[in-house]
Design an enzyme around this catalytic site. Structure first.
Site, PDB file in Angstrom:
ATOM      1  N   CYS A   8      66.911 117.575  14.594  1.00 34.15           N
ATOM      2  CA  CYS A   8      65.942 116.589  14.116  1.00 34.15           C
ATOM      3  C   CYS A   8      64.908 117.250  13.200  1.00 34.15           C
ATOM      4  O   CYS A   8      64.238 118.211  13.602  1.00 34.15           O
ATOM      5  CB  CYS A   8      65.254 115.924  15.309  1.00 34.15           C
ATOM      6  SG  CYS A   8      63.912 114.817  14.861  1.00 34.15           S
TER       7      CYS A   8
ATOM      8  N   CYS B   7      60.363 115.601  21.693  1.00 31.42           N
ATOM      9  CA  CYS B   7      61.574 116.131  22.327  1.00 31.42           C
ATOM     10  C   CYS B   7      61.458 117.643  22.505  1.00 31.42           C
ATOM     11  O   CYS B   7      62.059 118.427  21.762  1.00 31.42           O
ATOM     12  CB  CYS B   7      62.799 115.761  21.497  1.00 31.42           C
ATOM     13  SG  CYS B   7      63.042 113.984  21.353  1.00 31.42           S
TER      14      CYS B   7
ATOM     15  N   GLN C 133      61.499  99.485  32.257  1.00 31.90           N
ATOM     16  CA  GLN C 133      62.063 100.825  32.157  1.00 31.90           C
ATOM     17  C   GLN C 133      62.705 101.042  30.782  1.00 31.90           C
ATOM     18  O   GLN C 133      63.386 100.147  30.266  1.00 31.90           O
ATOM     19  CB  GLN C 133      63.090 101.055  33.257  1.00 31.90           C
ATOM     20  CG  GLN C 133      62.488 101.175  34.652  1.00 31.90           C
ATOM     21  CD  GLN C 133      61.858 102.537  34.916  1.00 31.90           C
ATOM     22  OE1 GLN C 133      61.806 103.391  34.048  1.00 31.90           O
ATOM     23  NE2 GLN C 133      61.369 102.733  36.135  1.00 31.90           N
TER      24      GLN C 133
ATOM     25  N   GLU D 126      51.353  93.478  41.321  1.00 34.87           N
ATOM     26  CA  GLU D 126      51.254  94.114  39.994  1.00 34.87           C
ATOM     27  C   GLU D 126      49.895  93.791  39.382  1.00 34.87           C
ATOM     28  O   GLU D 126      49.381  92.671  39.537  1.00 34.87           O
ATOM     29  CB  GLU D 126      52.374  93.610  39.084  1.00 34.87           C
ATOM     30  CG  GLU D 126      52.235  93.911  37.609  1.00 34.87           C
ATOM     31  CD  GLU D 126      52.162  95.389  37.296  1.00 34.87           C
ATOM     32  OE1 GLU D 126      51.329  95.772  36.455  1.00 34.87           O
ATOM     33  OE2 GLU D 126      52.942  96.165  37.905  1.00 34.87           O
TER      34      GLU D 126
ATOM     35  N   CYS E 278      57.783 109.062  38.064  1.00 35.16           N
ATOM     36  CA  CYS E 278      58.090 109.663  36.772  1.00 35.16           C
ATOM     37  C   CYS E 278      57.350 110.973  36.580  1.00 35.16           C
ATOM     38  O   CYS E 278      57.356 111.532  35.483  1.00 35.16           O
ATOM     39  CB  CYS E 278      57.761 108.689  35.631  1.00 35.16           C
ATOM     40  SG  CYS E 278      56.038 108.179  35.591  1.00 35.16           S
TER      41      CYS E 278
END
Length: 492
Positions: A72, A82, A308, A361, A447
């Site tokens: 990239c 990344c 997600q 939520e 996460c």
């Protein structure tokens, strides 16, 4: 060890920022540009008490996990997204699995935790693209390198529009004509916005002067439906010649093989606070929502709702959640409390095996979407309520006269708690309420392995036992990893 020293080092690990980590002379050394398995020559650039930083001089022996596959150009120019782009995909999976194990052991205080093999992406996934083009949501900061006010109060851009991602440890935007992990639709939208800003002299947000119009471009893509939603975050009341922009977006996204179904403008006039979107969102073209599918279920997604980002892996993630629920171990279908439920995806995915699902939520639009998602999927045993889970759940568990009696009774008899908190993890008040409930099984979706480890330790102290965890690679080529943890209440 002193600044300027040159050392030979074997890289054993990688940091969250993508720096190679090795040891020399009893100190931890961080060397950018290296990957585990490299033997490198590095020059020390900064020395701290127990660690130091080095500059890569030469790779003496190339790691078998080093790859040039991810070529990239934006990464070469400093894009900070990344950070594992030089590490083979198999190497990434091994590294992430080890990092989850180490975080749960060290921060969670679990000796030799049972960590199941990480669930990675397969080459045939995502229409044969494997771990590429997997993201269904892109968030592009927009910049022109600053603005200048000419004589007469005319505001002009200093440079050309850049629609891309932030440089590492910076708010400078690296223009990204293509991103290997974003959908083709997202890149088409970014190109259309870039062209529109050039043609119509649209300014971009300048944090120095807190002026300029365009701040962020957000693109949500339904992989199953090929529906696309574009959200334009601006510092102002509207976009000049907005209809032209909508038409340009529509043409570009259609040519990419997708359908533009919704265009929204979000107004954020605040200085940089870390929040991308403001409170005011207006639909300027198309529908209020787009749809996508997880398994056999259809979900509506609004501009502000959480969903997600990897639709291929999310099915595997939710299948693992169902496995950990172990519905067959209950004499009667259990009640599930679904905390930090977003648009209700996890709870609805499990609803067919439950007596009831009650979701909580904070985001109002997400709750509206969640209840709507229950309706459109003909699921009658799921309800979702708005509020901060750490505030709402204790009230319902206490049977306060301010709450819905039926929901209060259902939450009080819940046997399974599914938690999917933000990166910061769960609040102690919420975990206290779960510990005081009838819940005997917690499925924690995280996460962030660090906050996960911290919360596992807290829940252990509250009477739950860590059983096992399964990492799921939702974010190839980045340092992020999702993890599903099973915890069970200690008998007696």
């Amino acid at each position: 060890m002193n600044k300027g020293d040159r050392i030979e080092i074997i890289i054993e690990d990688m940091s969250f920022e993508g720096q190679g980590i090795g040891r020399a002379e009893g100190m931890v050394v961080f060397v950018p540009g290296t990957v585990p398995g490299d033997r490198a020559l590095a020059e020390i650039t900064k020395v701290k008490k127990s660690y130091c930083f080095g500059r890569l001089v030469e790779i003496l022996e190339v790691s078998p996990d080093r790859t040039e596959e991810f070529d990239c150009q934006s990464c070469e120019e400093g894009c900070g997204g990344c950070v594992y782009s030089k590490l083979s995909y198999d190497g990434q999976l091994r590294l992430k699995e080890r990092q989850v194990r180490e975080k749960i052991a060290r921060l969670g205080g679990i000796a030799d935790p049972l960590i199941r093999p990480i669930i990675g992406m397969e080459p045939e996934d995502n229409e044969g693209m494997g771990p590429y083009r997997y993201r269904n949501k892109a968030q592009f900061p927009v910049s022109t390198g600053g603005i200048i006010t000419r004589k007469g109060g005319i505001v002009e851009n200093l440079g050309d529009p850049a629609v891309g991602f932030y440089m590492k440890k910076s708010h400078r935007v690296v223009d990204c004509p293509d991103c290997y992990i974003q959908s083709i639709a997202a890149m088409a939208a970014a190109d259309a916005l870039r062209t529109f800003m050039e043609e119509d002299n649209i300014t971009a947000w300048d944090p120095k002067w807190e002026k300029g119009l365009m701040r962020h471009l957000i693109v949500k893509t339904g992989f199953a439906t090929r529906d696309v939603m574009v959200i334009l975050v601006i510092n102002g009341k509207g976009i000049p010649n907005a209809q032209k922009l909508v038409e340009m977006l529509d043409d570009a996204i259609y040519e990419a093989g997708y359908n533009l179904e919704s265009v929204a403008v979000n107004i954020n006039k605040e200085a940089d606070t870390g929040e991308i979107m403001g409170d005011d969102t207006q639909i300027i073209a198309g529908s209020n929502v787009i749809t996508d599918m997880i398994g056999e279920l259809t979900f509506e997604i609004s501009p502000t709702s959480f969903y997600q980002v990897n639709p291929v892996q999310v099915t595997r993630l939710y299948d693992k959640v169902r496995e950990y629920c172990d519905f067959g171990s209950y004499e009667e279908p259990p009640v599930i409390m679904d905390l930090y439920c977003g648009v209700g995806t996890i709870g609805l995915y499990c609803a067919d095996a439950a007596e009831a699902v009650v979701g909580i939520e904070m985001v109002k639009d997400a709750v509206i979407n969640a209840n709507r998602n229950a309706v459109i999927n003909n699921i009658v045993n799921a309800r979702f309520i708005q509020g901060k889970a750490e505030e709402i759940l204790p009230e319902y568990m206490a049977g306060s006269d301010k709450v819905d009696v039926q929901l209060s009774e259902q939450l009080q008899k819940s046997r399974i708690a599914i938690m999917d908190p933000p990166r910061a993890g769960s609040r102690p008040e919420l975990m206290d309420a779960i510990a005081d409930s009838n819940v005997d099984r917690i499925i924690y979706v995280s996460c962030d392995p660090a906050t996960l480890g911290r919360d596992v330790k807290y829940l252990e102290e509250k009477g739950f036992s860590f059983i096992e965890a399964t990492p799921v690679d939702m974010f190839p080529w980045t340092s992020h990893v999702e993890c599903v943890v099973l915890m069970s209440k200690v008998k007696g």
